[in-house]
Structures are given as structure tokens and as C-alpha cells.
Design a protein around this motif. Sequence first.
Motif, PDB file in Angstrom:
ATOM      1  N   LYS A  16      49.188  31.225  75.376  1.00 53.30           N
ATOM      2  CA  LYS A  16      49.761  30.591  74.186  1.00 53.30           C
ATOM      3  C   LYS A  16      48.785  30.666  73.006  1.00 53.30           C
ATOM      4  CE  LYS A  16      51.828  26.257  72.653  1.00 53.30           C
ATOM      5  NZ  LYS A  16      52.846  26.944  71.859  1.00 53.30           N
ATOM      6  N   GLU A  65      47.478  32.172  68.014  1.00 57.88           N
ATOM      7  CA  GLU A  65      46.553  31.776  66.938  1.00 57.88           C
ATOM      8  C   GLU A  65      45.663  32.943  66.516  1.00 57.88           C
ATOM      9  OE1 GLU A  65      44.689  28.512  68.938  1.00 57.88           O
ATOM     10  OE2 GLU A  65      46.630  27.499  69.119  1.00 57.88           O
ATOM     11  N   GLU A  96      65.472  33.403  53.479  1.00 60.60           N
ATOM     12  CA  GLU A  96      64.464  33.188  54.518  1.00 60.60           C
ATOM     13  C   GLU A  96      65.140  32.680  55.794  1.00 60.60           C
ATOM     14  OE1 GLU A  96      61.564  30.308  53.362  1.00 60.60           O
ATOM     15  OE2 GLU A  96      60.077  31.026  54.806  1.00 60.60           O
ATOM     16  N   ARG A  97      66.188  31.885  55.586  1.00 55.82           N
ATOM     17  CA  ARG A  97      66.946  31.313  56.694  1.00 55.82           C
ATOM     18  C   ARG A  97      67.609  32.438  57.522  1.00 55.82           C
ATOM     19  NH1 ARG A  97      71.615  28.311  58.145  1.00 55.82           N
ATOM     20  NH2 ARG A  97      71.059  26.111  58.371  1.00 55.82           N
ATOM     21  N   LEU A 143      63.330  25.666  63.247  1.00 55.18           N
ATOM     22  CA  LEU A 143      63.384  24.196  63.232  1.00 55.18           C
ATOM     23  C   LEU A 143      62.892  23.676  61.884  1.00 55.18           C
ATOM     24  CD1 LEU A 143      62.057  23.356  66.821  1.00 55.18           C
ATOM     25  CD2 LEU A 143      64.369  22.949  65.978  1.00 55.18           C
ATOM     26  N   SER A 144      61.792  24.248  61.398  1.00 49.29           N
ATOM     27  CA  SER A 144      61.230  23.808  60.113  1.00 49.29           C
ATOM     28  C   SER A 144      62.229  23.996  58.978  1.00 49.29           C
ATOM     29  CB  SER A 144      59.966  24.599  59.789  1.00 49.29           C
ATOM     30  OG  SER A 144      58.947  24.255  60.672  1.00 49.29           O
ATOM     31  N   LEU A 145      63.008  25.059  59.063  1.00 49.59           N
ATOM     32  CA  LEU A 145      63.972  25.334  57.991  1.00 49.59           C
ATOM     33  C   LEU A 145      65.246  24.508  58.134  1.00 49.59           C
ATOM     34  CD1 LEU A 145      63.547  29.212  57.743  1.00 49.59           C
ATOM     35  CD2 LEU A 145      62.843  27.521  56.046  1.00 49.59           C
ATOM     36  N   GLY A 146      65.288  23.666  59.167  1.00 54.27           N
ATOM     37  CA  GLY A 146      66.453  22.800  59.342  1.00 54.27           C
ATOM     38  C   GLY A 146      67.636  23.519  59.963  1.00 54.27           C
ATOM     39  N   ILE A 147      67.389  24.652  60.588  1.00 54.95           N
ATOM     40  CA  ILE A 147      68.479  25.410  61.212  1.00 54.95           C
ATOM     41  C   ILE A 147      68.885  24.710  62.511  1.00 54.95           C
ATOM     42  CG2 ILE A 147      69.070  27.628  62.280  1.00 54.95           C
ATOM     43  CD1 ILE A 147      67.120  28.935  60.260  1.00 54.95           C
ATOM     44  N   LYS A 165      70.331  23.875  66.272  1.00 55.49           N
ATOM     45  CA  LYS A 165      70.119  24.524  67.576  1.00 55.49           C
ATOM     46  C   LYS A 165      71.301  25.427  67.922  1.00 55.49           C
ATOM     47  CE  LYS A 165      69.444  20.567  69.664  1.00 55.49           C
ATOM     48  NZ  LYS A 165      68.931  19.297  69.175  1.00 55.49           N
ATOM     49  N   GLU A 169      73.123  27.079  65.801  1.00 60.09           N
ATOM     50  CA  GLU A 169      73.013  28.314  65.019  1.00 60.09           C
ATOM     51  C   GLU A 169      71.980  29.246  65.648  1.00 60.09           C
ATOM     52  OE1 GLU A 169      73.451  27.350  60.452  1.00 60.09           O
ATOM     53  OE2 GLU A 169      72.283  25.776  61.421  1.00 60.09           O
ATOM     54  N   TYR A 192      56.805  19.813  64.722  1.00 63.14           N
ATOM     55  CA  TYR A 192      56.690  20.999  63.873  1.00 63.14           C
ATOM     56  C   TYR A 192      56.618  20.552  62.420  1.00 63.14           C
ATOM     57  CZ  TYR A 192      61.744  20.173  63.785  1.00 63.14           C
ATOM     58  OH  TYR A 192      62.981  19.580  63.681  1.00 63.14           O
ATOM     59  N   LEU A 193      56.236  21.478  61.555  1.00 63.41           N
ATOM     60  CA  LEU A 193      56.063  21.139  60.143  1.00 63.41           C
ATOM     61  C   LEU A 193      57.374  21.368  59.391  1.00 63.41           C
ATOM     62  CD1 LEU A 193      52.583  22.785  59.434  1.00 63.41           C
ATOM     63  CD2 LEU A 193      53.116  20.588  60.458  1.00 63.41           C
ATOM     64  N   GLY A 227      59.961  22.779  56.565  1.00 62.13           N
ATOM     65  CA  GLY A 227      60.072  23.998  55.768  1.00 62.13           C
ATOM     66  C   GLY A 227      59.896  23.676  54.295  1.00 62.13           C
ATOM     67  N   LEU A 270      65.086  23.220  51.803  1.00 65.71           N
ATOM     68  CA  LEU A 270      65.745  22.147  52.556  1.00 65.71           C
ATOM     69  C   LEU A 270      66.643  21.298  51.659  1.00 65.71           C
ATOM     70  CD1 LEU A 270      62.833  21.249  54.969  1.00 65.71           C
ATOM     71  CD2 LEU A 270      65.145  21.824  55.681  1.00 65.71           C
TER      72      LEU A 270
END
Lengths: 111, 328
Positions: A8, A12, A43-44, A71-75, A77, A79, B190-191, B193, B198
Amino acid sequence: MSENYYEKADLEDFPNIGEYAPEAGEKFFEYYTVATGAGKLSEREKSLIALAVATVRHCPYCIDAYTGKCLSLGIGKDEMMEAVHVGAAMAAGDILAHATQMRKIIKKKEM
Amino acid sequence: MGLKEKTDFAGNFIEKLSICGLYPLYATGVEILQMNITRRCNLSCKHCHVQAGPGRTENMTRETMARCIRAAGDPGITTVDITGGAPEMNPDLEWLVVEMGKLDKRVLVRSNLVILLEEGFRHLPAVFAANGVEVVGSLPDYLGEGTERQRGRDVFGRAIEAIRLLNGLGYGKPGSGLVLDLVHNPVGAYLPGEQKHLETEYRRVLGGVHGVSFNGLFCLVNCPVGRYLDYLKNSGNLRDYLMSLEASFNPESAGRVMCRTTLSVGWDGSLYDCDFNQALNLEVSCSEKGKIGDIDLPVLAGREIRLGGHCLACTAGAGSSCQGSLTE
């Protein structure tokens, strides 16, 4: 050297993949940034494409990175799973399309 | 020699600040007076850094509020930011907003929204509107499922109902002068977007599907403190989360962190650099000791900020503050 091929923590280390070939590495990151950043597609949309490709290509690092990004972009699960199904359907279609070769050979060889 | 708290990742954070010439980190003034007036809340959200809930009893007294009002009269203070817990659960909130309203300052109340539908609190939106109070409503996810995973069952639908109630008073409507901002924070390890992106998604779903409107969206990075820290530990996400905060350190955000212009007041009048240091009980470092009103603001204006590994949350990516992202 670790005992596992995939770690994992290797994710990094991704910024260092240009080691030993810095010029090519730099150009890759430049290309990567343009290709995955917002353009005519958002970007989405690009993140969902990347997630589907990551799963089809079985890349654990990309799956980790793009699941987090989605997840960060609010998409949602649902989708994300739909995108994975597009990848799965494309992979299945790719395999079945190659069966054309098999079908052609069968037809040629059988009496 | 600057201050260094015994927190994991604190050393790395200080090293990063040093590289960009920001360590020790000093306040540049006191422009925002943030008042945490209660630890009580009708919800017990899984990420709450102050661990607020129905069982908490700490409330700011009217006497301490009066000291805050006198401090807020300072011409350098532009904004009074009232938070909690659920600030509505302090019985003196109404008195406070009326008195603060006389000072001609920007006054914000941070609300979980759903409390505005509860018996005994339904009159408050009209009080806020009459006093020009800005409402900052928590809605961590524009998808109901995420919001309810963090804040509890049925919270999403009730929050939408509360936004509709506020819209009915003019909040979040163009030309009304009544501001309703929403707060997004990730429902997990997580961080967030990009804030602009958003906000577009929130507007698309809240407006298109639910028919409600708002002015702006504040994107907050979850700070590894309180219940959120417990969650990170219990879910095995702590190291990865801190690593991602550290990897996302942005010098531009670091220079703009809210603690440099904020003074945070606890329910008992104690003073802190921010609400997170308040949750960690890290009182301000200052040549003088005392509570709100005991120390002159110019003395506090140049204080050295107390730092810890948790500060990485405010400097990650576009940065994070109670007003949302710090950079584009």
C-alpha cells in the motif's frame, strides 16, 4: 525489500517513478496531469473513467487513488459501481468479440 | 523557540512550516470572534470534534456572553461566529443575537438545521432573520445516505425541510440580504474535493431534486480530533489519513490559516486559537492569563499560535477553515 510485490505504501512513492529517467518521468507527469484534469470532460467524468480503467487493469494503486478521488468529488457509490460495470461489460465484450476468431476457425475447419 | 505539542505528525508539520518561513506561526490580528456557547446538541455526529450531544451540560452564561459582546465592539473585529454544540440549545442565544445585532458586525450562527424544526426552537429562524444573522447549516453530503451515516437517521430529510423553511424567510434567496451557507465535510477518511466543484453538485441536486437554494458552500477538511479521531483509530485509517494530510500540505494555505485572525472563546470564557485547540484544551499562549475581556485584544493579536499534528487538516490542499477553503 519487502516480501510482497504490492505494498500500500508504494502508492506514496508514485511521485518518484521518474527516478533513473527524470526527463521521461517529468513528461509523463505533465501528460498525466493534462489527460486526467478537467477539459471538455469534467474532472468528475474523467475520475469515473479512470476508476473503470483501474479496475479493468487490476491496478491496486489506481483503484485506491481513484476510489478516494471519486469519494472526494462527492460521487455516489452507485455511480462508481456503474462505472465499474461499464469496464466489466467492455472486458466481457472484448473477450466475446475475440471468440469471433474461434468461430471463424471452427467454420473453416468443420465439414 | 516555538511551541511544539506532543502530537504525532506535529514535528513534520512544524518542519514544513519552517521551510516556508511560517514557524513560529503568529496571529496577525483578531478579526473573527468565535464563540462556542454550548456543548449540548440534539445530535451526536460521528465526526464531532467537540463531542457534543444531548448529554452535555456545558453552556456559556449570559455574563460571559456580555464580556464577548464588549470584546466584539473592538473596531478590528468584523465577524462574530457563534457555534457549539447546537448554539440554539443555549437558552440565551436569542438574547445574544439581538445584542450582537446592535454592533453592526457580521454575525453567523452555525446550525445543524434539524433543530430548527424542534419544539421550542421553531421561532429562531425568524429571530435570525430580524437581526440579519447569517445561518451556516451543516449538510455533509448532498446525497441523503452519506449525511445520515454521519449525523443520524432521518437527518437529511429534516435538514432539507429546515432549508425550505429558511428559504421561505428569504434565506438563500437572491436580493434578500439573508445569507444561508452550507457546510460540506467528507463522510469518511478522505479529503474533500474542490469547493467550487462540490458547490455545483450541491446546487444541482438540492435545487434540481429538492427545490431548495443556498448562497455558498464551505468545504471543511475533517480534523483528527474528538470523535473523528476515534473513528480514524477504530477503523484503522489514522495513519493513512494523516499521511494524506501531510502529503497535501500547501504553503499558500498555511499562510492563510484561520487561527491567524480568529480568537476562539470557550463556553466558560477561556481563550483558544481555534475550535480544534479548544476541543484539545490548548489555551492561547499569551504573556497575560485570563478569560475573554481580561486580556486586551492587541496583546492577543500578535500571539504565537499553538500547533499540533491536527493542524495539518487546515493546510491540506486548498486549505480548510470555518469559512471553507482558503485558496482556489
